[in-house]
Design an enzyme around this catalytic site. Structure first.
Site, PDB file in Angstrom:
ATOM      1  N   GLN A 148     -13.281 -11.756  24.375  1.00 44.54           N
ATOM      2  CA  GLN A 148     -13.035 -10.543  25.157  1.00 44.54           C
ATOM      3  C   GLN A 148     -11.552 -10.340  25.452  1.00 44.54           C
ATOM      4  O   GLN A 148     -11.074  -9.200  25.549  1.00 44.54           O
ATOM      5  CB  GLN A 148     -13.844 -10.556  26.454  1.00 44.54           C
ATOM      6  CG  GLN A 148     -13.553 -11.701  27.411  1.00 44.54           C
ATOM      7  CD  GLN A 148     -14.438 -12.914  27.185  1.00 44.54           C
ATOM      8  OE1 GLN A 148     -14.869 -13.187  26.066  1.00 44.54           O
ATOM      9  NE2 GLN A 148     -14.717 -13.651  28.258  1.00 44.54           N
ATOM     10  N   ASN A 171     -10.748 -21.262  20.087  1.00 47.72           N
ATOM     11  CA  ASN A 171     -11.957 -21.819  19.480  1.00 47.72           C
ATOM     12  C   ASN A 171     -12.468 -20.880  18.384  1.00 47.72           C
ATOM     13  O   ASN A 171     -11.819 -19.895  18.024  1.00 47.72           O
ATOM     14  CB  ASN A 171     -13.025 -22.068  20.552  1.00 47.72           C
ATOM     15  CG  ASN A 171     -13.431 -20.783  21.272  1.00 47.72           C
ATOM     16  OD1 ASN A 171     -13.256 -19.671  20.769  1.00 47.72           O
ATOM     17  ND2 ASN A 171     -13.981 -20.937  22.459  1.00 47.72           N
ATOM     18  N   SER A 197      -8.716 -27.988  15.791  1.00 53.72           N
ATOM     19  CA  SER A 197      -7.606 -28.777  15.272  1.00 53.72           C
ATOM     20  C   SER A 197      -8.010 -29.709  14.138  1.00 53.72           C
ATOM     21  O   SER A 197      -9.166 -30.127  14.014  1.00 53.72           O
ATOM     22  CB  SER A 197      -6.994 -29.597  16.409  1.00 53.72           C
ATOM     23  OG  SER A 197      -5.755 -30.123  16.027  1.00 53.72           O
ATOM     24  N   GLN A 219      -6.402 -36.063  17.893  1.00 50.69           N
ATOM     25  CA  GLN A 219      -6.869 -34.754  17.436  1.00 50.69           C
ATOM     26  C   GLN A 219      -8.358 -34.574  17.683  1.00 50.69           C
ATOM     27  O   GLN A 219      -8.825 -33.466  17.978  1.00 50.69           O
ATOM     28  CB  GLN A 219      -6.559 -34.571  15.951  1.00 50.69           C
ATOM     29  CG  GLN A 219      -5.088 -34.392  15.665  1.00 50.69           C
ATOM     30  CD  GLN A 219      -4.465 -33.297  16.519  1.00 50.69           C
ATOM     31  OE1 GLN A 219      -4.863 -32.142  16.442  1.00 50.69           O
ATOM     32  NE2 GLN A 219      -3.498 -33.662  17.347  1.00 50.69           N
ATOM     33  N   HIS A 287      -2.158 -30.676  10.555  1.00 47.22           N
ATOM     34  CA  HIS A 287      -1.174 -31.737  10.802  1.00 47.22           C
ATOM     35  C   HIS A 287      -1.328 -32.803   9.725  1.00 47.22           C
ATOM     36  O   HIS A 287      -2.449 -33.235   9.430  1.00 47.22           O
ATOM     37  CB  HIS A 287      -1.395 -32.408  12.160  1.00 47.22           C
ATOM     38  CG  HIS A 287      -1.460 -31.457  13.307  1.00 47.22           C
ATOM     39  ND1 HIS A 287      -2.660 -31.012  13.851  1.00 47.22           N
ATOM     40  CD2 HIS A 287      -0.480 -30.862  14.029  1.00 47.22           C
ATOM     41  CE1 HIS A 287      -2.403 -30.199  14.857  1.00 47.22           C
ATOM     42  NE2 HIS A 287      -1.092 -30.081  14.986  1.00 47.22           N
ATOM     43  N   ASP A 320       3.234 -31.480  19.205  1.00 47.18           N
ATOM     44  CA  ASP A 320       2.420 -30.630  20.083  1.00 47.18           C
ATOM     45  C   ASP A 320       3.199 -30.168  21.302  1.00 47.18           C
ATOM     46  O   ASP A 320       2.976 -29.055  21.798  1.00 47.18           O
ATOM     47  CB  ASP A 320       1.194 -31.416  20.574  1.00 47.18           C
ATOM     48  CG  ASP A 320       0.000 -31.265  19.652  1.00 47.18           C
ATOM     49  OD1 ASP A 320       0.068 -30.465  18.710  1.00 47.18           O
ATOM     50  OD2 ASP A 320      -1.004 -31.960  19.890  1.00 47.18           O
ATOM     51  N   HIS A 379       8.143  13.517  -7.956  1.00 47.95           N
ATOM     52  CA  HIS A 379       9.139  12.473  -7.713  1.00 47.95           C
ATOM     53  C   HIS A 379      10.428  12.798  -8.475  1.00 47.95           C
ATOM     54  O   HIS A 379      11.534  12.729  -7.926  1.00 47.95           O
ATOM     55  CB  HIS A 379       8.608  11.106  -8.173  1.00 47.95           C
ATOM     56  CG  HIS A 379       7.717  10.431  -7.192  1.00 47.95           C
ATOM     57  ND1 HIS A 379       6.528  10.963  -6.774  1.00 47.95           N
ATOM     58  CD2 HIS A 379       7.845   9.238  -6.537  1.00 47.95           C
ATOM     59  CE1 HIS A 379       5.946  10.133  -5.914  1.00 47.95           C
ATOM     60  NE2 HIS A 379       6.738   9.086  -5.747  1.00 47.95           N
TER      61      HIS A 379
END
Length: 396
Positions: A148, A171, A197, A219, A287, A320, A379
């Site tokens: 939302q 997520n 991740s 992770q 990573h 991070d 053109h």
């Protein structure tokens, strides 16, 4: 369709919180700054300085060149006018993400910068996120999260302004929402696909098993859908890593998340480092940690990772939080085509051309020939009429 009312209904249904005002007030900012420990504020300041230093060096320069005498071509950079920054705060609030988004947006010079982050059960935003936003110069924050929040920034409501582009990880629901609004001409562009991740560690016999296990768990604790993979040339090391994961697990706090995400952990023994690099290239991890004797030599064969960490003393959490590089990175294999977030993502470029009369006389026939080759007479006429005008002026 229902604007702010829909946002409150979604917060009630999905976050279990009743929201009054959607925007964070100055009193809430002050309370957050008073709540966050001084040591944390100091750490944020160091991280902001490093991120600013690395990203300021990325500012692109305008380009101007003459391709022919009198034909000036330019490429000019301009900041995006309005950007929306999304900072997750569901299972783990991420003040570091506020830093990673707000700092390059400020460096790029975006005039309007807003931030959305989910409210806690008490109706307030996470104090750490608010403190980080404040330290980065963000004073417009809304207590909305999830899909939302993405919709609100993409389409606008009575309270939340519509933005040009949306930035930030989330997520799977947030990621899906970003992709949906990006496909809608009435929506908003997005930065990159950044979902749950991932980490891939390439390790040889020189690696410390405890370090590798800690990297994988770091992770895995992010999200139930996080994935952690080890590619090792040493079967004995892989066995020790498995033992260290089991030993470390009871000492960690996010047990429910780890119980789910560890189902995705894979410890894979490979014949040699070229094989490991080839697998990593196919996987294209968010990573990539190179825990090998000569990590920089192996780096030469890597081209599809979000961010790479070289050697025994470069743990992923440093990237991070505070090395200076950006932690908003492509996942799901999108590192094959996408890069991590940078200052230029908060900008757009446009080209400019300017011709002198003499240059048009030289280059115009080329354009007319190519236009007629494509059957585009109008053109050609747009050039021809100017050449005719120049011919008249020349005679006069």
């Amino acid at each position: 369709r229902e604007g702010d009312a829909a946002l409150r209904a979604c917060a009630r249904e999905f976050d279990g919180v009743e929201l009054g005002a959607l925007q964070v007030t100055s009193a809430e900012f002050a309370a957050a700054l008073a709540t966050v420990p001084a040591a944390a504020l100091t750490a944020m300041g160091i991280a902001i300085t490093n991120v600013r230093t690395f990203h300021a060096a990325q500012l692109p320069a305008d380009l101007a060149i003459e391709t022919l005498p009198g034909v000036r071509c330019e490429r000019l950079w301009r900041p995006l006018r309005a950007v929306g920054l999304y900072v997750p705060a569901g299972t783990a609030p991420l003040p570091s993400t506020a830093i990673m988004l707000a700092v390059p947006a400020a460096i790029a010079g975006c005039p309007q910068r807003i931030l959305c982050t989910p409210a806690r059960s008490d109706g307030h935003a996470d104090p750490g996120v608010l403190a980080a936003a404040h330290l980065c110069g963000i004073d417009t924050v809304f207590k909305i999260g999830g899909a939302q929040a993405i919709a609100a920034m993409a389409y606008g409501t009575a309270t939340i302004p519509k933005v040009t582009r949306i930035f930030g990880p989330g997520n799977r629901w947030v990621t899906a929402a970003k992709q949906l609004v990006a496909a809608d001409p009435d929506g908003a562009a997005i930065d990159l696909p950044a979902g749950p991740s991932e980490v891939c560690v390439i390790a040889d016999e020189s690696a410390d098993a405890d370090h590798v296990a800690a990297d994988l768990l770091a992770q895995a604790e992010h999200d139930a859908l996080a994935q952690a993979i080890l590619l090792s040339t040493d079967a004995a090391l892989a066995r020790r890593v498995a033992e260290r994961i089991r030993a470390r697990l009871p000492t960690l706090s996010r047990q429910d998340t780890l119980a789910a995400s560890l189902a995705h952990v894979r410890l894979i023994v490979v014949p040699d480092l070229p094989a490991a690099a080839a697998i990593a290239e196919q996987y294209a991890p968010e990573h990539l940690l190179l825990q090998v004797r000569a990590p920089r030599a192996l780096l030469a064969s890597i081209s599809t990772a979000g961010s790479v960490f070289l050697g025994a003393w470069s743990p992923e959490p440093i990237g991070d939080y505070c090395s200076g590089t950006n932690h908003v990175l492509p996942t799901y294999g999108f590192a094959r085509a996408y890069s991590g977030l940078s200052v230029t993502d908060f900008m757009r470029s446009m080209t400019v051309q300017e011709l002198s009369a003499g240059a048009l006389q030289q280059l115009g026939p080329v354009a007319m020939t190519l236009a007629r080759l494509e059957g585009l007479d109008a053109h050609a006429a747009a050039v021809e009429t100017r050449l005719a005008s120049l011919a008249v002026e020349s005679v006069a």
